[in-house]
Design an enzyme around this catalytic site. Structure first.
Site, short mmCIF file in Angstrom:
data_model
loop_
_atom_site.label_atom_id
_atom_site.label_comp_id
_atom_site.label_asym_id
_atom_site.label_seq_id
_atom_site.Cartn_x
_atom_site.Cartn_y
_atom_site.Cartn_z
N TYR A 191 -40.58 2.41 -32.02
CA TYR A 191 -41.57 3.73 -32.53
C TYR A 191 -40.99 4.56 -33.34
O TYR A 191 -39.34 4.39 -33.40
CB TYR A 191 -41.55 4.29 -30.61
CG TYR A 191 -42.22 5.96 -30.96
CD1 TYR A 191 -43.96 6.06 -30.74
CD2 TYR A 191 -41.44 6.38 -30.42
CE1 TYR A 191 -43.88 7.04 -30.81
CE2 TYR A 191 -42.40 8.58 -30.16
CZ TYR A 191 -43.51 8.65 -30.08
OH TYR A 191 -44.41 9.30 -30.17
N ASP B 81 -34.01 4.60 -38.01
CA ASP B 81 -34.27 5.76 -37.35
C ASP B 81 -33.41 5.41 -36.69
O ASP B 81 -33.23 5.00 -34.99
CB ASP B 81 -35.72 5.21 -37.06
CG ASP B 81 -36.40 6.46 -35.78
OD1 ASP B 81 -36.02 6.92 -35.67
OD2 ASP B 81 -37.48 6.01 -35.37
N LYS C 126 -32.79 14.15 -31.43
CA LYS C 126 -31.59 14.33 -30.26
C LYS C 126 -30.32 14.40 -30.04
O LYS C 126 -30.32 16.21 -29.62
CB LYS C 126 -32.15 12.53 -29.34
CG LYS C 126 -33.57 12.33 -29.47
CD LYS C 126 -34.26 10.67 -28.89
CE LYS C 126 -34.58 10.53 -28.63
NZ LYS C 126 -36.29 10.80 -27.96
N1 PMP Z 1 -37.76 7.92 -33.83
C1 PMP Z 1 -38.14 7.37 -32.39
C2 PMP Z 1 -36.71 6.52 -31.95
C3 PMP Z 1 -37.67 8.31 -31.35
O1 PMP Z 1 -37.16 7.50 -30.04
C4 PMP Z 1 -38.26 9.41 -31.30
C5 PMP Z 1 -38.15 9.74 -29.97
N2 PMP Z 1 -38.45 9.30 -28.52
C6 PMP Z 1 -38.68 9.56 -32.41
C7 PMP Z 1 -38.29 9.06 -33.47
C8 PMP Z 1 -39.36 10.61 -32.49
O2 PMP Z 1 -39.01 12.11 -32.13
P1 PMP Z 1 -39.60 13.85 -31.55
O3 PMP Z 1 -39.80 12.98 -30.59
O4 PMP Z 1 -38.02 14.81 -32.04
O5 PMP Z 1 -39.92 13.99 -32.64
#
Ligand code: PMP
Length: 458
Positions: free
Chosen positions: A148, A270, A298
């Site tokens: 994701y 990511d 985060k």
């Molecule tokens: N990449 C990863 C690996 C994530 O876990 C998340 C959200 N949990 C995102 C991108 C998206 O980040 P955001 O919710 O700040 O848009």
């Protein structure tokens, strides 16, 4: 007797919320749909604890989905944010804190030579894909099933069970043609990697991967079997980085690095979840694999909205205003998020809580495995550092297919069982639970007691 799942005030708030907010929430998983029951409404958080509007307390393992590595409302993070706020919440102009913030990230992650801050992880991913396509002049993006990367249209693609398959959109409102250039392959399958790069390598702009998968539950890359480098390796922060080779025996990420380089595709890690979660820096450093671009989020925002993408100077130079790839943001580089992020970095660097967090997590995960054996409830506990997932399956979980073999209904009963006893897990089987530096063996004991009782009920 364990108490009922949701208190009266939470129930009333949820009824009110549902009349105005879609599903009563502002992000879908918060609605508790996959675990049943109604969500609890939070009044405040402190340290490892969450407190709801009905006066109940919980040991929190969701931690706002990962950012709060120091726990809720850490006084020094709060103070930094408050001091920044007193000088103004946003300027939409250049300021010192964003420079300090960038410097701190670059010092911790040597393979990020230039960076751009955003307001969320999704935004950073979307921008990095645009950049990769511009730099390579190619269209296709390779992602992995169960991975994701935020709600970027072209990455909302379901896990294809076949081998090299064009994606199908996972969400309504994403036209087929927008995901036509998204290739999906299984996580941890190096042979599939060889095949997809052999057949389509010259068209792939970038491969994007979570170096530790966190959004199908925790799934470790096979590279992790080689063991990791020590904290002092990381603290030394050698600036010499190689973008082509992965040292040692090649695992999934190492193979991906080699093939991306061979075929002229960019490799994007990511690290929205893993950045500053496994060590002071990026997970990439754990295995000495160097991506071209890194996505952060985060923890870098210390609990405030933030994201970032960064990497090789020659790639990042393509971003506006230095280059032709347009990307902007009203609140990007926000001073309050920068201050909270910097305070978090400072504390992490000073206290290096990572080995203690790992030990504490092992105490918990070993305890869960022991109780699973004693109670006869089969689970697999995947974990690394302060991240873990309890999968309700007896099979090893190494990719999305094996994760999906879990009994999500059993997880739902487990979730409710521990929630009633004051333990708050992320409300879905396919998520990552986190520990914070504020957790202690006292919370672990309480959690194991709750889990023992919940296992009995299952
Ligand atoms: N990449 C990863 C690996 C994530 O876990 C998340 C959200 N949990 C995102 C991108 C998206 O980040 P955001 O919710 O700040 O848009």
């Amino acid at each position: 007797m364990p108490r009922s799942l949701t208190g009266k005030k939470s129930g009333e708030l949820f009824e009110r919320a549902k009349k105005m907010l879609v599903g009563g929430v502002n992000s879908p998983v918060r609605a508790f749909q996959s675990v049943g029951g109604a969500p609890v409404f939070i009044e405040r958080g402190k340290g490892a604890g969450l407190y709801d509007v009905d006066g109940r307390s919980y040991v929190d393992y969701c931690l706002s989905w990962g950012p709060l590595i120091l726990g809720h409302a850490h006084p020094e993070v709060e103070r930094a944010a408050r001091e920044a706020l007193e000088r103004g919440s946003s300027f939409g102009a250049c300021h010192r804190l964003e420079v300090d913030w960038a410097e701190a990230v670059l010092q911790a992650v040597p393979h990020i030579q230039k960076i751009r801050f955003t307001s969320s992880g999704t935004e950073a991913v979307m921008s990095a894909l645009r950049l990769a396509r511009a730099v390579t002049g190619r269209r296709k993006i390779l992602k992995f099933s169960g991975g994701y990367h935020g709600h970027v249209d072209s990455l909302l693609v379901a896990a294809g069970s076949g081998a090299s398959t064009f994606g199908h959109p996972d969400s309504a409102g994403v036209p087929e043609e927008w995901v036509r250039d998204t290739l999906v392959q299984p996580y941890n399958d190096t042979e599939a990697l060889e095949r997809i790069f052999d057949s389509q390598g010259s068209q792939i702009a970038a491969a994007i991967v979570e170096p530790v998968a966190a959004n199908m539950g925790v799934v470790l890359p096979s590279d992790a079997e080689q063991g990791s480098r020590t904290e002092s390796d990381c603290a030394a922060g050698a600036r010499e980085v190689s973008w082509t080779a992965a040292p040692g025996r090649e695992g999934f990420l190492g193979t991906l690095r080699r093939l991306a380089s061979k075929h002229g595709a960019l490799l994007i890690f990511d690290e929205v979840v893993t950045g500053f979660r496994l060590r002071y820096g990026a997970a990439a450093q754990e295995w000495g694999i160097v991506p071209d671009l890194t996505i952060l989020g985060k923890i870098i925002g210390g609990g405030f909205p933030a994201g970032a993408y960064g990497g090789r100077e020659e790639v990042m130079r393509w971003v506006s205003p230095e280059g032709p790839v347009y990307q902007a943001g009203t609140l990007s580089g926000n001073p309050v998020a920068a201050a909270a992020g910097l305070a978090t970095f400072k504390l992490l660097k000073k206290t290096l809580p990572y080995s203690r967090l790992k030990r504490l997590t092992e105490d918990l995960t070993d305890g869960i495995r022991k109780q699973s054996r004693e109670s006869g409830v089969p689970v697999q506990v995947n974990s690394i550092g302060s991240m873990f997932t309890v999968f309700f399956t007896s099979q090893i979980v190494k990719d999305y297919d094996s994760a999906k073999a879990s009994d999500a209904a059993a997880f739902g009963r487990f979730f409710q069982g521990i929630l009633r006893r004051g333990v708050y897990f992320p409300p879905s089987q396919f998520e990552t639970a986190f520990l914070s530096a504020a957790h202690t063996s006292k919370e672990i004991e309480k959690t194991l007691d709750a889990i023992r009782a919940a296992f009995k009920e299952i």
